[in-house]
Design a protein around this motif. Structure first.
Motif, short mmCIF file in Angstrom:
data_model
loop_
_atom_site.label_atom_id
_atom_site.label_comp_id
_atom_site.label_asym_id
_atom_site.label_seq_id
_atom_site.Cartn_x
_atom_site.Cartn_y
_atom_site.Cartn_z
N ASP A 1 -14.92 5.08 -4.61
CA ASP A 1 -14.36 4.26 -3.55
C ASP A 1 -13.94 2.92 -4.16
O ASP A 1 -14.28 2.60 -5.30
CB ASP A 1 -15.36 4.05 -2.41
CG ASP A 1 -16.65 3.40 -2.86
OD1 ASP A 1 -16.61 2.22 -3.28
OD2 ASP A 1 -17.72 4.05 -2.82
N SER B 1 -4.15 10.59 2.72
CA SER B 1 -4.80 9.37 2.29
C SER B 1 -4.89 8.35 3.43
O SER B 1 -5.84 7.57 3.50
CB SER B 1 -4.03 8.75 1.11
OG SER B 1 -4.63 7.55 0.70
N PRO C 1 -7.29 -0.35 -6.42
CA PRO C 1 -6.59 0.36 -5.34
C PRO C 1 -5.76 1.54 -5.85
O PRO C 1 -5.50 2.49 -5.10
CB PRO C 1 -5.67 -0.74 -4.75
CG PRO C 1 -6.33 -2.03 -5.12
CD PRO C 1 -6.94 -1.78 -6.46
N ASN D 1 -7.24 11.25 -8.95
CA ASN D 1 -8.35 12.16 -9.14
C ASN D 1 -9.36 11.58 -10.14
O ASN D 1 -9.00 11.21 -11.27
CB ASN D 1 -7.82 13.50 -9.65
CG ASN D 1 -8.91 14.52 -9.84
OD1 ASN D 1 -9.53 14.58 -10.89
ND2 ASN D 1 -9.14 15.33 -8.82
N VAL E 1 0.18 11.70 0.95
CA VAL E 1 0.22 10.32 1.47
C VAL E 1 -0.41 10.27 2.86
O VAL E 1 -1.25 9.41 3.15
CB VAL E 1 1.66 9.78 1.51
CG1 VAL E 1 1.71 8.42 2.19
CG2 VAL E 1 2.24 9.68 0.10
N LEU F 1 0.90 4.34 -2.70
CA LEU F 1 0.73 5.75 -2.35
C LEU F 1 1.92 6.58 -2.78
O LEU F 1 1.77 7.72 -3.26
CB LEU F 1 0.52 5.88 -0.84
CG LEU F 1 -0.78 5.29 -0.28
CD1 LEU F 1 -0.81 5.42 1.24
CD2 LEU F 1 -2.00 5.96 -0.89
N HIS G 1 0.83 -1.21 0.00
CA HIS G 1 0.00 0.00 0.00
C HIS G 1 0.87 1.26 0.00
O HIS G 1 0.56 2.24 -0.69
CB HIS G 1 -0.93 0.00 1.21
CG HIS G 1 -1.98 1.05 1.15
ND1 HIS G 1 -2.80 1.23 0.06
CD2 HIS G 1 -2.34 2.02 2.04
CE1 HIS G 1 -3.63 2.24 0.28
NE2 HIS G 1 -3.37 2.75 1.47
N THR H 1 1.47 7.32 -6.45
CA THR H 1 0.27 8.05 -6.90
C THR H 1 0.10 9.40 -6.24
O THR H 1 -0.73 10.20 -6.68
CB THR H 1 -1.00 7.20 -6.65
OG1 THR H 1 -1.09 6.87 -5.26
CG2 THR H 1 -0.97 5.92 -7.46
N LYS H 2 0.87 9.66 -5.19
CA LYS H 2 0.79 10.95 -4.50
C LYS H 2 2.09 11.72 -4.73
O LYS H 2 3.18 11.20 -4.52
CB LYS H 2 0.58 10.74 -2.99
CG LYS H 2 -0.66 9.90 -2.65
CD LYS H 2 -1.94 10.53 -3.16
CE LYS H 2 -3.16 9.70 -2.77
NZ LYS H 2 -4.41 10.25 -3.33
N GLU I 1 -6.90 6.22 -5.41
CA GLU I 1 -5.96 7.22 -4.89
C GLU I 1 -5.73 8.36 -5.88
O GLU I 1 -5.03 9.32 -5.57
CB GLU I 1 -4.62 6.55 -4.56
CG GLU I 1 -4.68 5.48 -3.49
CD GLU I 1 -5.12 6.01 -2.13
OE1 GLU I 1 -5.04 7.24 -1.92
OE2 GLU I 1 -5.55 5.19 -1.29
#
Length: 433
Positions: free
Chosen positions: A370, A300, A411, A417, A297, A287, A283, A290-291, A415
């Motif tokens: 979600d 999230s 998943p 937009n 992070v 993150l 995970h 993607t962040k 994360e």
């Protein structure tokens, strides 16, 4: 420059990074430097015993190791006038002096009480056991082989009036796909380089969960991900409660006890709680890709000023970003969202794939953003035309990553937009019609 101006030597060059790495993983050994010990006379007594018993030591080495020593062999290696041990032949001994002639024909004498030379390895090792008082010695399997350094050392040690320490023979650590680590062959990863990628508690867990006799294969790819997640799961378990179950078999109890010991030994600080970040490696890798910054992070993960990230998690994210930028990061976990249309791949879409793309674009635009809703949209975009969800995933990977396959999709998308993702699908839809 450091060698000439700062008294830097060959040993410092390799030892200091190793000591720094040990400090990082919570290991703080007492350092006994060989050169200083010779120069301050700590080896003097053993050196004298060795030189006085040269014939006995020769007999031990030849008998135990099965190799014949040269006629010029002597249990002391003098330093010549240029500071070299190479090409020096011993010509006599008169305590405390060992007389020699070097490769250039120069004669000299070496004082064994002042460290003007050293004992050969097979004698130096048991000499250290004796004057330091070593009671347990860990060493690689090559030294523990029949006729190896330990076998000769334990007999030579008797001459120094000391019993050999309890041996702990360990297997080698290998780099996955490259064989055993070896500094001489260059097949190694530096300790600080490893710690830039791997949290110290995970490295400790790698060692602690393995028996010394089991070979360890170090892999900075997917195996590291699996190991880190295993560590997080183990830290989250109440192993004490699990062990209290009277119905457990003896074998299961031993397994739990071993795991409890491995988790305890993985902690950097003695007697502290397990160093868990409570976030899986998988995970965190998602993150970190993607962040665009650390704060996103933390957002999230639901962390803020009143519930800040732990120092362990901050360090782990920093290492994760370094790992992602390195060649060791597994390609199957690498995420790269494209922002243009992969025209050539889109032109090969079948009518079914075009329908799935149109359905998916509409469904994602109107869904709750979600995890479950996104996953349902992907599957339903294909099922609505009675096709396999595999088609929907293939369409998604091509449109978002320009590839035919990739990591788990829902998943990742949750994360990102929603508007940007839908726009990317719309761009691809425009280029298939």
């Amino acid at each position: 420059e450091r060698f000439n101006e700062n008294g830097w030597n060959y040993a410092d060059h390799f030892l200091n990074p190793f000591l720094e790495a040990l400090k990082t993983i919570g290991v703080r050994p007492r350092i006994v430097k060989n050169l200083a010990s010779y120069q301050t006379g700590m080896f003097s007594e053993c050196s004298k015993i060795a030189c006085d018993n040269a014939d006995k030591i020769r007999e031990i080495i030849e008998r135990v190791s099965g190799r014949e020593l040269s006629d010029s062999w002597f249990p002391w290696s003098p330093l010549d006038s240029s500071g070299s041990l190479e090409g020096v032949t011993v010509t006599g001994y008169d305590f405390p002096l060992v007389h020699f002639i070097d490769s250039k024909g120069n004669k000299g004498s070496s004082d064994i009480t002042k460290g003007e030379g050293k004992l050969p390895w097979r004698i130096d090792w048991p000499a250290k056991w004796a004057w330091i008082g070593v009671t347990c010695e860990a060493f690689g399997k090559d030294h523990g082989a029949s006729g190896g350094s330990y076998d000769t050392g334990k007999e030579i040690c008797q001459l120094f009036g000391y019993d050999a320490p309890q041996p702990l023979v360990y297997e080698w650590i290998s780099l996955k796909g490259k064989g055993a680590m070896s500094s001489s062959s260059g097949n190694t990863i530096g300790p600080m380089e490893a710690l830039e990628l791997v949290p110290p508690e995970i490295l400790r867990f790698l060692i602690a969960e393995s028996k010394p006799s089991k070979a360890i294969e170090f892999d900075a790819g997917m195996s590291l991900v699996n190991l880190a997640d295993e560590y997080e799961r183990s830290c989250a378990r109440n192993l004490t409660l699990e062990l209290s179950d009277d119905s457990l078999s003896r074998r299961r109890k031993v397994q739990l006890e071993d795991l409890m010991g491995a988790v305890r030994l993985s902690s950097i600080e003695r007697n502290s709680k397990s160093d868990s970040s409570n976030v899986s490696f998988r995970h965190l890798a998602l993150l970190a890709q993607t962040k665009s910054n650390d704060q996103l992070v933390w957002d999230s993960l639901g962390l803020n000023s009143s519930n800040p990230p732990s120092s362990i998690l901050i360090d782990r994210l920093e290492k994760m970003r370094t790992w992602i930028e390195s060649p060791h990061f597994p390609e199957e976990m690498r995420i790269k969202i494209i922002n243009d249309a992969p025209i050539e791949m889109l032109q090969n879409f079948s009518d079914d794939e075009k329908l799935v793309l149109a359905n998916l674009t509409e469904m994602l635009e109107n869904c709750s953003w979600d995890l479950d809703s996104i996953a349902s949209c992907i599957v339903d975009s294909a099922k609505s035309i009675e096709k396999s969800p595999r088609i929907a995933y293939g369409v998604s990977y091509i449109c978002l990553m320009g590839a035919k396959k990739g990591p788990r999709l829902a998943p990742i998308l949750v994360e990102l937009n929603q508007r940007e993702i839908v726009n990317q699908f719309r761009l691809c839809l425009e280029n298939v019609n």
